[in-house]
Scaffold this motif. Structure first.
Motif, PDB file in Angstrom:
ATOM      1  N   SER A 141      16.855 -47.495  45.733  1.00 29.19           N
ATOM      2  CA  SER A 141      15.709 -47.579  44.824  1.00 29.19           C
ATOM      3  C   SER A 141      14.782 -48.703  45.247  1.00 29.19           C
ATOM      4  CB  SER A 141      16.198 -47.829  43.395  1.00 29.19           C
ATOM      5  OG  SER A 141      16.764 -49.136  43.298  1.00 29.19           O
ATOM      6  N   SER A 142      13.524 -48.615  44.815  1.00 30.64           N
ATOM      7  CA  SER A 142      12.550 -49.655  45.171  1.00 30.64           C
ATOM      8  C   SER A 142      12.944 -51.004  44.590  1.00 30.64           C
ATOM      9  CB  SER A 142      11.150 -49.246  44.690  1.00 30.64           C
ATOM     10  OG  SER A 142      11.133 -49.067  43.283  1.00 30.64           O
ATOM     11  N   GLU A 143      13.537 -51.012  43.395  1.00 32.11           N
ATOM     12  CA  GLU A 143      13.951 -52.275  42.786  1.00 32.11           C
ATOM     13  C   GLU A 143      15.031 -52.963  43.614  1.00 32.11           C
ATOM     14  OE1 GLU A 143      13.740 -49.415  41.219  1.00 32.11           O
ATOM     15  OE2 GLU A 143      12.113 -49.716  39.760  1.00 32.11           O
ATOM     16  N   HIS A 144      15.990 -52.178  44.119  1.00 33.94           N
ATOM     17  CA  HIS A 144      17.069 -52.760  44.928  1.00 33.94           C
ATOM     18  C   HIS A 144      16.536 -53.237  46.277  1.00 33.94           C
ATOM     19  CE1 HIS A 144      21.233 -53.346  46.248  1.00 33.94           C
ATOM     20  NE2 HIS A 144      20.835 -52.864  47.418  1.00 33.94           N
ATOM     21  N   LEU A 145      15.689 -52.437  46.901  1.00 34.04           N
ATOM     22  CA  LEU A 145      15.145 -52.803  48.216  1.00 34.04           C
ATOM     23  C   LEU A 145      14.238 -54.026  48.123  1.00 34.04           C
ATOM     24  CD1 LEU A 145      14.244 -49.246  49.607  1.00 34.04           C
ATOM     25  CD2 LEU A 145      16.210 -50.652  50.232  1.00 34.04           C
ATOM     26  N   TYR A 172       8.127 -44.110  47.634  1.00 39.98           N
ATOM     27  CA  TYR A 172       8.630 -43.108  48.585  1.00 39.98           C
ATOM     28  C   TYR A 172       7.588 -42.018  48.823  1.00 39.98           C
ATOM     29  CZ  TYR A 172      13.432 -44.769  49.152  1.00 39.98           C
ATOM     30  OH  TYR A 172      14.546 -45.503  49.505  1.00 39.98           O
ATOM     31  N   ARG A 173       6.853 -41.646  47.770  1.00 40.92           N
ATOM     32  CA  ARG A 173       5.827 -40.611  47.927  1.00 40.92           C
ATOM     33  C   ARG A 173       4.745 -41.066  48.895  1.00 40.92           C
ATOM     34  NH1 ARG A 173       4.511 -39.659  42.893  1.00 40.92           N
ATOM     35  NH2 ARG A 173       2.751 -41.132  42.830  1.00 40.92           N
ATOM     36  N   ARG A 174       4.271 -42.303  48.738  1.00 38.68           N
ATOM     37  CA  ARG A 174       3.218 -42.770  49.644  1.00 38.68           C
ATOM     38  C   ARG A 174       3.741 -42.898  51.068  1.00 38.68           C
ATOM     39  NH1 ARG A 174      -0.448 -48.091  50.465  1.00 38.68           N
ATOM     40  NH2 ARG A 174      -2.024 -47.017  51.691  1.00 38.68           N
ATOM     41  N   ALA A 175       4.968 -43.404  51.221  1.00 40.95           N
ATOM     42  CA  ALA A 175       5.550 -43.536  52.557  1.00 40.95           C
ATOM     43  C   ALA A 175       5.667 -42.172  53.234  1.00 40.95           C
ATOM     44  CB  ALA A 175       6.914 -44.211  52.475  1.00 40.95           C
ATOM     45  N   LEU A 176       6.138 -41.185  52.483  1.00 38.68           N
ATOM     46  CA  LEU A 176       6.324 -39.850  53.062  1.00 38.68           C
ATOM     47  C   LEU A 176       5.002 -39.151  53.332  1.00 38.68           C
ATOM     48  CD1 LEU A 176       9.415 -38.542  51.053  1.00 38.68           C
ATOM     49  CD2 LEU A 176       9.251 -38.820  53.539  1.00 38.68           C
ATOM     50  N   ASN A 177       4.007 -39.371  52.490  1.00 38.37           N
ATOM     51  CA  ASN A 177       2.703 -38.744  52.704  1.00 38.37           C
ATOM     52  C   ASN A 177       2.102 -39.123  54.055  1.00 38.37           C
ATOM     53  OD1 ASN A 177       2.603 -37.296  50.350  1.00 38.37           O
ATOM     54  ND2 ASN A 177       1.432 -38.826  49.193  1.00 38.37           N
ATOM     55  N   ASP A 204       4.016 -58.407  50.523  1.00 34.33           N
ATOM     56  CA  ASP A 204       5.189 -57.931  49.790  1.00 34.33           C
ATOM     57  C   ASP A 204       5.319 -56.412  49.901  1.00 34.33           C
ATOM     58  OD1 ASP A 204       2.793 -57.762  48.381  1.00 34.33           O
ATOM     59  OD2 ASP A 204       3.746 -57.925  46.420  1.00 34.33           O
ATOM     60  N   MET A 205       4.195 -55.686  49.776  1.00 34.04           N
ATOM     61  CA  MET A 205       4.217 -54.233  49.905  1.00 34.04           C
ATOM     62  C   MET A 205       4.531 -53.814  51.340  1.00 34.04           C
ATOM     63  SD  MET A 205       3.890 -52.730  47.046  1.00 34.04           S
ATOM     64  CE  MET A 205       3.751 -51.102  47.771  1.00 34.04           C
ATOM     65  N   ALA A 206       4.033 -54.586  52.296  1.00 39.10           N
ATOM     66  CA  ALA A 206       4.325 -54.287  53.705  1.00 39.10           C
ATOM     67  C   ALA A 206       5.827 -54.322  53.942  1.00 39.10           C
ATOM     68  CB  ALA A 206       3.616 -55.299  54.607  1.00 39.10           C
ATOM     69  N   LYS A 207       6.502 -55.341  53.434  1.00 40.46           N
ATOM     70  CA  LYS A 207       7.957 -55.462  53.624  1.00 40.46           C
ATOM     71  C   LYS A 207       8.703 -54.326  52.928  1.00 40.46           C
ATOM     72  CE  LYS A 207       7.643 -60.501  53.958  1.00 40.46           C
ATOM     73  NZ  LYS A 207       7.892 -61.803  53.293  1.00 40.46           N
ATOM     74  N   LEU A 208       8.230 -53.961  51.746  1.00 39.20           N
ATOM     75  CA  LEU A 208       8.887 -52.877  51.018  1.00 39.20           C
ATOM     76  C   LEU A 208       8.754 -51.555  51.756  1.00 39.20           C
ATOM     77  CD1 LEU A 208      10.414 -51.922  48.529  1.00 39.20           C
ATOM     78  CD2 LEU A 208       8.214 -51.641  47.362  1.00 39.20           C
ATOM     79  N   TYR A 209       7.571 -51.279  52.302  1.00 43.75           N
ATOM     80  CA  TYR A 209       7.376 -50.029  53.039  1.00 43.75           C
ATOM     81  C   TYR A 209       8.285 -49.945  54.271  1.00 43.75           C
ATOM     82  CZ  TYR A 209       3.338 -48.553  50.292  1.00 43.75           C
ATOM     83  OH  TYR A 209       2.523 -48.117  49.271  1.00 43.75           O
ATOM     84  N   VAL A 210       8.508 -51.063  54.935  1.00 44.44           N
ATOM     85  CA  VAL A 210       9.418 -51.062  56.088  1.00 44.44           C
ATOM     86  C   VAL A 210      10.818 -50.673  55.631  1.00 44.44           C
ATOM     87  CG1 VAL A 210      10.494 -52.453  57.900  1.00 44.44           C
ATOM     88  CG2 VAL A 210       8.080 -52.783  57.352  1.00 44.44           C
ATOM     89  N   LYS A 211      11.275 -51.255  54.536  1.00 41.70           N
ATOM     90  CA  LYS A 211      12.626 -50.974  54.055  1.00 41.70           C
ATOM     91  C   LYS A 211      12.776 -49.523  53.590  1.00 41.70           C
ATOM     92  CE  LYS A 211      13.973 -55.670  52.830  1.00 41.70           C
ATOM     93  NZ  LYS A 211      14.654 -56.526  51.817  1.00 41.70           N
ATOM     94  N   VAL A 212      11.761 -49.019  52.919  1.00 46.53           N
ATOM     95  CA  VAL A 212      11.799 -47.630  52.451  1.00 46.53           C
ATOM     96  C   VAL A 212      11.871 -46.665  53.638  1.00 46.53           C
ATOM     97  CG1 VAL A 212      10.371 -45.827  51.385  1.00 46.53           C
ATOM     98  CG2 VAL A 212      10.674 -48.022  50.234  1.00 46.53           C
ATOM     99  N   ASN A 213      11.051 -46.911  54.642  1.00 47.74           N
ATOM    100  CA  ASN A 213      11.072 -46.035  55.814  1.00 47.74           C
ATOM    101  C   ASN A 213      12.390 -46.132  56.567  1.00 47.74           C
ATOM    102  OD1 ASN A 213       8.388 -44.531  56.563  1.00 47.74           O
ATOM    103  ND2 ASN A 213       7.748 -46.459  55.635  1.00 47.74           N
TER     104      ASN A 213
END
Length: 470
Positions: A12-16, A33-38, A333-342
């Motif tokens: 989940s985004s909260e955990h990541l 996840y939707r934005r990353a996948l788009n 902060d969003m940049a780091k989250l997107y890396v983890k999600v991907n």
């Protein structure tokens, strides 16, 4: 059920985001996840389809025998060496355009495209002429033997004829990726690959009344596809309502400020590409010394591992775009989250591929050839490929982040250490003094991927990339 809930909680985004210093509320898992996948799925689909078509290319040429597979394979590294300058420029283009998009500076993004296209046209024309004229010595240095020399020369010269449109299309697509429009690259490559496959069928073996051109036919099919793709890419930046829009009456000049921004990123990428191509070229030369059958086996296995690389590279491109836009908007902060999600998405894909590569290894190799010696040895190499896949995709996720941030200098250093030194040196030692032959060459590839994952992962965790100005 509880096991599934535990996994979902872990990704989940909260955990990541638990170790990220967020500047506001953490976006929902669905949203991030939707934005990353788009952005990621068109890019990943594009690179995977290119890889698959390249594999089909090899399968279709493979009907002509191991020498034909080897001849086409020998042209890959020289082609990529010539593309190195263009690819380096494109790294800067994607990064600068992504930052300008994050800053809401549309004119700055469009100016970057115009400057990049002028440079690409000039450079690609010069490189194409040099490649065509010096095709024979280039193939000789690449390790072409008597049974592969003429085919490799013919294939390479035909590629050079279509080199300029190929490069222009790559630059336009790089700019579009910067604004998050990864679908245009997917669409152009789908079209290009479709044309390539059709004309492969018609020209390699001379079907439906077309002339039988064999290896020359495969090269012609490639440049026909890339030329159509180039025209489609250019068309994508002509409408007035698109974010990136160019006109003939615009100011087509090498703007000093824009050129400086691109060069700040691209010069390190040039060094990276130089080290990469020297390393890859030396590595291929070492493998070519094992003989035509061994090199044909190697070429088939490279087609297989390129499938996992393509997924990783596609997501890496998406990460670069998301990181660039996030940093342009002052949201590290969003940049780091997107890396983890991907990374989560990539682990799921690469894990699945690893299992497929192990379970169906002989069936996969059997698609390329019916040579018993090749199938047996390639089956062993597939186990190494399965182990490499997860490491490779993880390394690419870190690389995408550093590229998007403009940390090209560090990537150049890791390329020098890992690709230009460790891979060829370990390959030579394991292939010849140790005597492991082709297996040794692939173990060296695994070592290279592990080293890049460690080096780039360490850089990502330190976080200095988030402070780079472009």
């Amino acid at each position: 059920m509880s096991g599934t809930s535990g996994i979902l909680k872990y990704v989940s985004s909260e955990h990541l985001a638990r170790k990220i210093d967020f500047q506001g509320p953490v976006p929902s898992t669905k949203e991030v996840y939707r934005r990353a996948l788009n952005i990621a799925w068109p890019s990943a689909a594009e690179t995977v389809l290119v890889s698959l078509v390249g594999s089909v290319d090899t399968i279709m040429v493979g009907g002509l025998g191991p020498a034909a597979i080897a001849a086409v394979g020998l042209t890959n590294q020289p082609k990529f060496i010539l593309l190195a300058l263009i690819n380096s420029l494109n790294v800067g283009v994607t990064t600068v355009v992504a930052r300008r998009r994050g800053q809401e500076n549309r004119e700055g993004a469009q100016k970057c495209v115009r400057v990049a296209l002028m440079i690409t046209f000039t450079l690609s024309l010069i490189l194409a002429i040099l490649g065509f004229v010096f095709a024979e010595p280039i193939m000789s240095i690449s390790g072409a033997a008597a049974d592969t020399m003429q085919d490799s020369i013919d294939y390479f010269r035909i590629l050079m004829i279509g080199f300029v449109p190929m490069c222009i299309g790559l630059t336009v697509n790089a700019a579009q990726r910067g604004v998050g429009n990864t679908r245009i690259a997917m669409t152009t490559n789908l079209t290009s690959n479709g044309i390539n496959l059709i004309f492969n069928y018609l020209l390699i073996h001379g079907n439906l009344g077309f002339p039988r051109l064999e290896v020359k036919g495969a090269a012609l099919a490639t440049i026909l596809g890339s030329t159509v793709a180039c025209l489609m890419s250019i068309r994508s930046i002509l409408p007035h309502d698109t974010y990136l829009h160019i006109r003939l009456r615009d100011k087509w000049r090498l703007d000093k400020e824009t050129l400086g921004s691109i060069w700040k990123i691209s010069y390190s990428a040039v060094i990276e590409q130089l080290f990469m191509r020297i390393g890859f070229f030396t590595y291929v030369r070492i493998v070519a010394g094992l003989g035509t059958i061994a090199f044909a086996t190697h070429q088939i296995c490279m087609n297989v591992i390129n499938l996992s690389f393509s997924f990783g590279d596609g997501f890496s491109i998406a990460i670069a775009s998301l990181v660039g836009q996030s940093l342009g908007a002052k949201r590290p902060d969003m940049a780091k989250l997107y890396v983890k999600v991907n990374k989560v998405l990539l682990y799921a894909i690469s894990g699945t591929l690893s299992v497929i590569f192990v379970v169906f290894r002989y069936q996969i190799i059997g698609l390329f050839t019916d040579e018993a010696a090749i199938i047996t040895e390639a089956g062993t190499l597939m186990l190494i490929i399965a182990a490499t896949t997860v490491i490779q995709t993880s390394a690419l996720s870190y690389t995408g982040c550093l590229r998007g941030a403009g940390d090209a200098r560090y990537i150049a250093v890791t390329a020098f250490i890992s690709i230009a030194i460790i891979r060829p040196l370990s390959a030579w030692v394991l292939c010849y003094p140790v005597g492991w032959g082709l297996v040794g060459a692939w173990i060296s590839l695994f070592i290279d991927q592990c080293m890049r994952c460690i080096l780039n992962g360490t850089r990502f965790r330190k976080g200095k990339w988030a402070e780079i100005e472009v």
